[in-house]
Each structure stands twice: as C-alpha cells, then as structure tokens.
Design a protein around this motif. Structure first.
Motif, PDB file in Angstrom:
ATOM      1  N   LEU A   1       0.859  -1.194   0.000  1.00  0.00           N
ATOM      2  CA  LEU A   1       0.000   0.000   0.000  1.00  0.00           C
ATOM      3  C   LEU A   1       0.896   1.245   0.000  1.00  0.00           C
ATOM      4  O   LEU A   1       1.154   1.847   1.036  1.00  0.00           O
ATOM      5  N   ASP A   2       1.392   1.582  -1.184  1.00  0.00           N
ATOM      6  CA  ASP A   2       2.348   2.676  -1.357  1.00  0.00           C
ATOM      7  C   ASP A   2       1.724   3.759  -2.218  1.00  0.00           C
ATOM      8  O   ASP A   2       2.163   4.011  -3.342  1.00  0.00           O
ATOM      9  N   PRO A   3       0.693   4.399  -1.725  1.00  0.00           N
ATOM     10  CA  PRO A   3      -0.063   5.320  -2.583  1.00  0.00           C
ATOM     11  C   PRO A   3       0.762   6.534  -3.035  1.00  0.00           C
ATOM     12  O   PRO A   3       1.408   7.186  -2.232  1.00  0.00           O
TER      13      PRO A   3
ATOM     14  N   TRP B   1      -6.318   7.756   2.366  1.00  0.00           N
ATOM     15  CA  TRP B   1      -7.034   6.812   3.230  1.00  0.00           C
ATOM     16  C   TRP B   1      -8.247   6.208   2.505  1.00  0.00           C
ATOM     17  O   TRP B   1      -8.453   4.996   2.521  1.00  0.00           O
ATOM     18  N   GLN B   2      -9.011   7.029   1.811  1.00  0.00           N
ATOM     19  CA  GLN B   2     -10.181   6.523   1.088  1.00  0.00           C
ATOM     20  C   GLN B   2      -9.775   5.574  -0.039  1.00  0.00           C
ATOM     21  O   GLN B   2     -10.431   4.559  -0.289  1.00  0.00           O
ATOM     22  N   TYR B   3      -8.703   5.942  -0.718  1.00  0.00           N
ATOM     23  CA  TYR B   3      -8.156   5.113  -1.803  1.00  0.00           C
ATOM     24  C   TYR B   3      -7.738   3.744  -1.258  1.00  0.00           C
ATOM     25  O   TYR B   3      -8.135   2.694  -1.782  1.00  0.00           O
ATOM     26  N   ASN B   4      -6.966   3.771  -0.152  1.00  0.00           N
ATOM     27  CA  ASN B   4      -6.548   2.514   0.474  1.00  0.00           C
ATOM     28  C   ASN B   4      -7.748   1.677   0.881  1.00  0.00           C
ATOM     29  O   ASN B   4      -7.785   0.466   0.656  1.00  0.00           O
ATOM     30  N   LYS B   5      -8.715   2.334   1.505  1.00  0.00           N
ATOM     31  CA  LYS B   5      -9.884   1.625   2.051  1.00  0.00           C
ATOM     32  C   LYS B   5     -10.618   0.879   0.931  1.00  0.00           C
ATOM     33  O   LYS B   5     -10.975  -0.287   1.094  1.00  0.00           O
ATOM     34  N   ASP B   6     -10.800   1.552  -0.200  1.00  0.00           N
ATOM     35  CA  ASP B   6     -11.485   0.903  -1.321  1.00  0.00           C
ATOM     36  C   ASP B   6     -10.690  -0.306  -1.820  1.00  0.00           C
ATOM     37  O   ASP B   6     -11.271  -1.355  -2.146  1.00  0.00           O
ATOM     38  N   ILE B   7      -9.373  -0.163  -1.889  1.00  0.00           N
ATOM     39  CA  ILE B   7      -8.543  -1.285  -2.362  1.00  0.00           C
ATOM     40  C   ILE B   7      -8.586  -2.438  -1.362  1.00  0.00           C
ATOM     41  O   ILE B   7      -8.693  -3.610  -1.741  1.00  0.00           O
TER      42      ILE B   7
ATOM     43  N   ILE C   1      -0.692  -3.761  -8.323  1.00  0.00           N
ATOM     44  CA  ILE C   1      -2.023  -4.026  -7.784  1.00  0.00           C
ATOM     45  C   ILE C   1      -2.795  -2.722  -7.565  1.00  0.00           C
ATOM     46  O   ILE C   1      -3.906  -2.547  -8.071  1.00  0.00           O
ATOM     47  N   ILE C   2      -2.175  -1.798  -6.807  1.00  0.00           N
ATOM     48  CA  ILE C   2      -2.987  -0.645  -6.370  1.00  0.00           C
ATOM     49  C   ILE C   2      -3.254   0.347  -7.508  1.00  0.00           C
ATOM     50  O   ILE C   2      -4.233   1.079  -7.467  1.00  0.00           O
ATOM     51  N   ALA C   3      -2.371   0.349  -8.503  1.00  0.00           N
ATOM     52  CA  ALA C   3      -2.614   1.225  -9.652  1.00  0.00           C
ATOM     53  C   ALA C   3      -2.887   0.395 -10.905  1.00  0.00           C
ATOM     54  O   ALA C   3      -2.612   0.814 -12.032  1.00  0.00           O
ATOM     55  N   ALA C   4      -3.460  -0.784 -10.701  1.00  0.00           N
ATOM     56  CA  ALA C   4      -3.721  -1.696 -11.826  1.00  0.00           C
ATOM     57  C   ALA C   4      -4.547  -1.015 -12.913  1.00  0.00           C
ATOM     58  O   ALA C   4      -4.296  -1.194 -14.106  1.00  0.00           O
ATOM     59  N   TYR C   5      -5.509  -0.200 -12.495  1.00  0.00           N
ATOM     60  CA  TYR C   5      -6.433   0.398 -13.474  1.00  0.00           C
ATOM     61  C   TYR C   5      -5.724   1.284 -14.503  1.00  0.00           C
ATOM     62  O   TYR C   5      -6.285   1.612 -15.544  1.00  0.00           O
ATOM     63  N   LYS C   6      -4.476   1.645 -14.215  1.00  0.00           N
ATOM     64  CA  LYS C   6      -3.721   2.475 -15.154  1.00  0.00           C
ATOM     65  C   LYS C   6      -2.990   1.638 -16.201  1.00  0.00           C
ATOM     66  O   LYS C   6      -2.371   2.183 -17.112  1.00  0.00           O
ATOM     67  N   GLN C   7      -3.017   0.313 -16.044  1.00  0.00           N
ATOM     68  CA  GLN C   7      -2.316  -0.555 -16.987  1.00  0.00           C
ATOM     69  C   GLN C   7      -3.250  -0.953 -18.132  1.00  0.00           C
ATOM     70  O   GLN C   7      -4.437  -1.167 -17.907  1.00  0.00           O
ATOM     71  N   PRO C   8      -2.671  -1.125 -19.341  1.00  0.00           N
ATOM     72  CA  PRO C   8      -3.497  -1.452 -20.503  1.00  0.00           C
ATOM     73  C   PRO C   8      -4.441  -2.633 -20.260  1.00  0.00           C
ATOM     74  O   PRO C   8      -5.623  -2.565 -20.601  1.00  0.00           O
ATOM     75  N   GLN C   9      -3.926  -3.716 -19.613  1.00  0.00           N
ATOM     76  CA  GLN C   9      -4.781  -4.913 -19.490  1.00  0.00           C
ATOM     77  C   GLN C   9      -5.949  -4.762 -18.520  1.00  0.00           C
ATOM     78  O   GLN C   9      -6.809  -5.632 -18.461  1.00  0.00           O
ATOM     79  N   TYR C  10      -5.982  -3.684 -17.775  1.00  0.00           N
ATOM     80  CA  TYR C  10      -7.117  -3.483 -16.861  1.00  0.00           C
ATOM     81  C   TYR C  10      -7.892  -2.205 -17.188  1.00  0.00           C
ATOM     82  O   TYR C  10      -8.734  -1.759 -16.407  1.00  0.00           O
TER      83      TYR C  10
ATOM     84  N   ASN D   1     -13.830   2.345 -11.305  1.00  0.00           N
ATOM     85  CA  ASN D   1     -13.795   0.993 -10.737  1.00  0.00           C
ATOM     86  C   ASN D   1     -12.364   0.515 -10.482  1.00  0.00           C
ATOM     87  O   ASN D   1     -12.040  -0.647 -10.658  1.00  0.00           O
ATOM     88  N   PHE D   2     -11.527   1.457 -10.064  1.00  0.00           N
ATOM     89  CA  PHE D   2     -10.104   1.144  -9.856  1.00  0.00           C
ATOM     90  C   PHE D   2      -9.919  -0.035  -8.898  1.00  0.00           C
ATOM     91  O   PHE D   2      -9.014  -0.841  -9.053  1.00  0.00           O
ATOM     92  N   ALA D   3     -10.787  -0.129  -7.876  1.00  0.00           N
ATOM     93  CA  ALA D   3     -10.608  -1.181  -6.865  1.00  0.00           C
ATOM     94  C   ALA D   3     -10.914  -2.560  -7.455  1.00  0.00           C
ATOM     95  O   ALA D   3     -10.280  -3.561  -7.087  1.00  0.00           O
ATOM     96  N   ASP D   4     -11.863  -2.618  -8.386  1.00  0.00           N
ATOM     97  CA  ASP D   4     -12.153  -3.892  -9.062  1.00  0.00           C
ATOM     98  C   ASP D   4     -10.954  -4.320  -9.915  1.00  0.00           C
ATOM     99  O   ASP D   4     -10.653  -5.505 -10.028  1.00  0.00           O
TER     100      ASP D   4
END
Lengths: 309, 309
Positions: free
Chosen positions: B20-22, B51-57, B269-278, B285-288
């Motif tokens: 968890l290295d936001p 904190w909200q970002y972490n909580k959702d993840i 993991i925590i910034a997965a939504y920024k990667q092409p495959q996600y 829906n970053f947490a999904d």
C-alpha cells in the motif's frame, strides 16, 4: 544551510549539537504531572510533557549552541501524538534560529527515498501550493541500499539548500559487524566514506559540502582515516560523554582550520541534572543544569582540541 | 504472527502481499476531489484521499490476500496528516484480519532501536497502562548498524509474538554498491543473511522463524543462495512486476514445502487500473481492477512456481 551551520559554529565557538532525545525517565515530575493533569496519563499527556521539557531546555541553551538533533524514534514511539511533539520541537527550534538536524536514519530507494526527502527537507506540491511535512534542515541517512537511496536526498538538498549526514561508522559496540568488514583489504566504512566524499564534492557550500557523514566518537583511529578520506564533508560525531567518547579523542575529527566536525551530546546535556556534578541545580532547575552542561562541554572541547592548535 | 501469516498463505494459496504505497498520481480524481472539497486542497485533504483510496482497495482485495505492506514513507511525506492516514490504514487492515507488514526500514541502536520497536510492534507503558503507537504485525529493519540495532527488535518481537524482515539484498539497481562487496571472498549480503539465519533460529514459530529477510525479486541467483543460507527464514520479496522481477524467477525463493517466501506487488495491484490490461475497468472501478490484478498475480505465481512441483 551548511554555510549557516558553520557560521554559527564559528560565531559561538561551539562545534556542538544538542541531541533532543527525551526519555520519559529524564522528564522531571513537575512537568509530567502538569501534562497528565491537563491531557490525561496517556500518549497525549506524554507528548505534551516531552514538548514542555524540550522547550525549557531549548530556552535555556539556544543562545549557546548552533544546532539541535532531535532523535525521531524517541517521538515516534508515542505514535501520532509523539510525532506532533517532534514537529512542535522542530518548529520551535527553527523559530529560535537553531539549525535542526533530524536524526531519522531513513534509507530507501527511488520514489520512496524521494518521499522521505521531501517529507523531512522539502515540500510536497498539492494543487498550486507547496506544503512541508516536517521541515528539518539536515537529516541523517542510512547508506545500505546504495546510490539509489542517496540520490533523491541529494536532489532535494540541492534544491532546498539543505543537507544530510550519511551513516559511515556508527558509535555502537557492534557497528563493526558489517561496517568493519574488509573489502579489497579496506573496511567497508571507508568505501562508504569514499562515496560520501564523491557525493560531497558535487554538492559544495562555500567551504564544506552539505553532504556530511556520521562517524562515532568511540572510534577515533577510524575517525582519523575518515577525516582524510572526506576532507570536505562535515562529520557529525555521536558518542561523546554517555557513550564513552572523550574530548581528547575528538581532535582527529577536525580539520586544521578547526572546522569539519560537530559533536553531539544528548543525555549529557538534556538529563544533566541527574548527574552528580549538576545535582545542586535540582530537578526543578533541570534546564539551568543543561545550560551549565553546554558551557562545560564547550570548555572541555576547547581545552582538549583547540587550546594547543 | 509468523504462524498466522503462513496459515493465511496456505489457506488462500496466495504467497502475496499488497504494497500500500499510494502516490498522489495513482489516486482517481473522484476521490481527491471529494477529499479536497471536504478538507481543503492541503495535507489534510491529501491524507483523506490516500485513506479513502486505500480503504477501497482493501475492501476489494482483503478476502484474497494474507497481508499488506504499507510503505510508511509514502505517508510520512505528508507530515502528521500523512501519519494519521498510515495509522488508519494499519488499523483498518487489522480489522479485516490482514497481517500488516510496516515497511519502515528503521535501524538505530540501543534505546533508540527499542523506541522504534515498541512504537511499531509493541507498546509504551504510561502509568499502569500500555499504549500502542502504530501497531503493525511485522516491520522491515535495516541491518547496517549491526546486532545492537537488531536485538531490541528481537526482544519486542518475542514478547509481542510479532516479527520482522531484515534487509539483506534489496531489489534496486545500485543495491550491489555496498551489499555485493566481497568479504572473505563472499558478498556482504551473504554475511548479513547468515546473521539473519542465526537470529532466526533463536526465534522460531511453528515451522518458520519470525525473523525474516528482504531479498529483491530482481536478483534470483542471489535469492537461490540466500534461500539455502536462511532455510527457516521467511523471505519478503519486493521487485515483482513494476521493478522487472518475473514470476518465473521466483521459484528459488521458495522452499520445497512451497513456503518460505511472500511476494510483494505495490503499483501492479494498487494502480492496476492504469495498466493497458485493466483499462476496461475505468478509473471509477479502480478497486475492481486491483482485485482482478490480485487474482491474475496469484495465477501467475501458481503457474510459474507451483504448477510443476
């Protein structure tokens, strides 16, 4: 900031830094009682006691000393409340125009190292404003992770005109376990010292670099060698007094110009009132005992190091 | 705590820890906007966003993973407010029954090292009550100062039934600058590894020691040797994914029992939504996306490490 530190050392004739490393057992009863009465016998109460204790010592010594070195662990152990006491201490020392060396011994890599550097020496940009997290003038840094850990600090130091002291040879008995291991026939700490010199040469103030080193007072022979290896780096010297380092051992840490080292004393100053020679001050006047201990330390250093130069 | 960690790893078939290295740049706009609207575009606002970002993840992944590793620097850079977000994150993860590895890389000596240990793994006694500062389950520790720096952590770990991971060989490109230097013909990190094994044998859980090591995924050959040197120590492995470590390189970090290592992924993991495959998840829906990235990482590790065993 290294120029300011040196100016203050020369002006006060005091190559001294007072370690603000409060232990609960050092704090006089009248301070803890008052803090507990106001905030409760809890983390908030302790943090208030630490802050009031520091404040009294700073008020009694700030005109005699160039710098302080708060040891963040002693605050961090009390969680958020302790960190608030750390921040108050740093801010108050800066109000008093003291140079603040955050003894944080952080060390990580890349963006993580940058985060520590901006958190303690710089600021973070949020929107179009910059905010400082802690805001010390110097920090101590651990070199075990190599250049990747140091460069982010170098960048922030350069930009903010601040500085750092890199752990080279620490004052503790077991420091040799890894630091003294021979690498190509020379101890590892010399290799680290050569890197500090290299980083230092690229980051110069007027006469000294703002990239310094930590070398313990307890190893004067090694201090002598490291002084030669890092001629332009200021050496922060812990271990004087309580840890067994004597003033007479400290001469090798200084250059011929009488500069190049700053000697830390923590317990010996902040808990002076607990020592036999300052008992007459009593617990109530603990801060006056600290002032006298600074005066005595200054004289001790002068007699042992500079009187014959 | 090492027994709990291993039980969870076995039960979930996931030798995975989520870092968890936001970074501010990872946090989706809708979260920062809401936090700034409530608390201002300042340190408090950022801390709330983190904190909200972490909580959702955490909410989206906690049932799949045994452990998290918050990197304290990423919080400390935002001063007190950041530290509050760190504490909230640690507390929330513990509520979710996750094992929390505080990536603090502290290291000092004697009473200072004790202060870090009690501040992060134990508690301080004030009057007749004990208060916890931060309260992680494991921490990472820097070994450069030798045994004097490690023993206070060992004592607190033993008393509190917690644990630590000592930096042995870090994942960064310049880690070899000091760590790879040859001492009696063998690299320094092996010497550190042998000390970790020694400390570990004296501090055993049921099948593994609660004194582990950090060995980067980017150096699998060295990982192989270190695995042999420290058979009873859990190895925390950073560097998978974003730093270039591949799952196929990770087999040597595990013992024949399929245990002995836990692989960290942070950005992946925590910034997965920024990667092409996600990308299909979108920022909202970053947490999904993070949840899917955990599932994929688990599968990647399984295929590469365990499928042929």
């Amino acid at each position: 900031m290294i120029n300011k530190l040196i100016n203050k050392i020369e002006q006060l004739k005091a190559p001294i830094v007072v370690g603000l490393d409060p232990m609960l057992s050092y704090i006089p009863d009248h301070i803890t009682k008052k803090a507990y009465a106001e905030f409760g016998e809890n983390l908030k109460g302790v943090a208030e006691a630490i802050w009031q204790y520091n404040k009294d010592i700073i008020d009694a010594t700030y005109d005699l000393i160039p710098a302080v070195k708060p040891q963040i662990a002693m605050y961090e152990q009390f969680g958020i409340e302790g960190m608030i006491a750390f921040q108050k201490t740093v801010d108050y020392c800066k109000e008093k125009d003291l140079v603040v060396i955050g003894d944080i011994k952080r060390g990580d890599i890349g963006s993580t190292s940058t985060a520590y550097a901006v958190g303690h020496l710089g600021g973070v940009k949020i929107g179009d404003k910059t905010f400082a997290g802690f805001n010390e003038d110097f920090v101590t840094v651990n070199p075990y992770l190599g250049s990747d850990g140091i460069h982010p600090f170098l960048d922030v130091c350069k930009e903010e005109k601040k500085g750092m002291f890199i752990l080279v040879k620490t004052s503790n008995p077991s420091s040799g376990e890894f630091q003294d291991q021979l690498v190509d026939g020379r101890p590892l700490y010399e290799l680290v010292g050569r890197k500090v010199a290299e980083w230092g040469e690229a980051h110069m103030g007027d006469s000294y670099s703002y990239i310094g080193a930590v070398v313990g007072a307890t190893y004067p022979e090694m201090g002598k060698v490291l002084r030669r290896i890092m001629p332009k780096s200021y050496i922060l010297v812990p271990g004087y007094g309580a840890q067994g380092g004597k003033a007479s051992d400290l001469a090798p840490y200084f250059n011929k110009d009488g500069l190049g080292a700053i000697i830390n004393s923590s317990r010996g100053i902040i808990a002076a009132y607990k020592q036999p020679q300052y008992q007459q001050f009593g617990e109530t006047n603990f801060a006056d005992a600290s002032r006298q201990a600074v005066i005595d330390m200054k004289e001790d250093l002068y007699q042992s190091i500079f009187a014959n130069k």
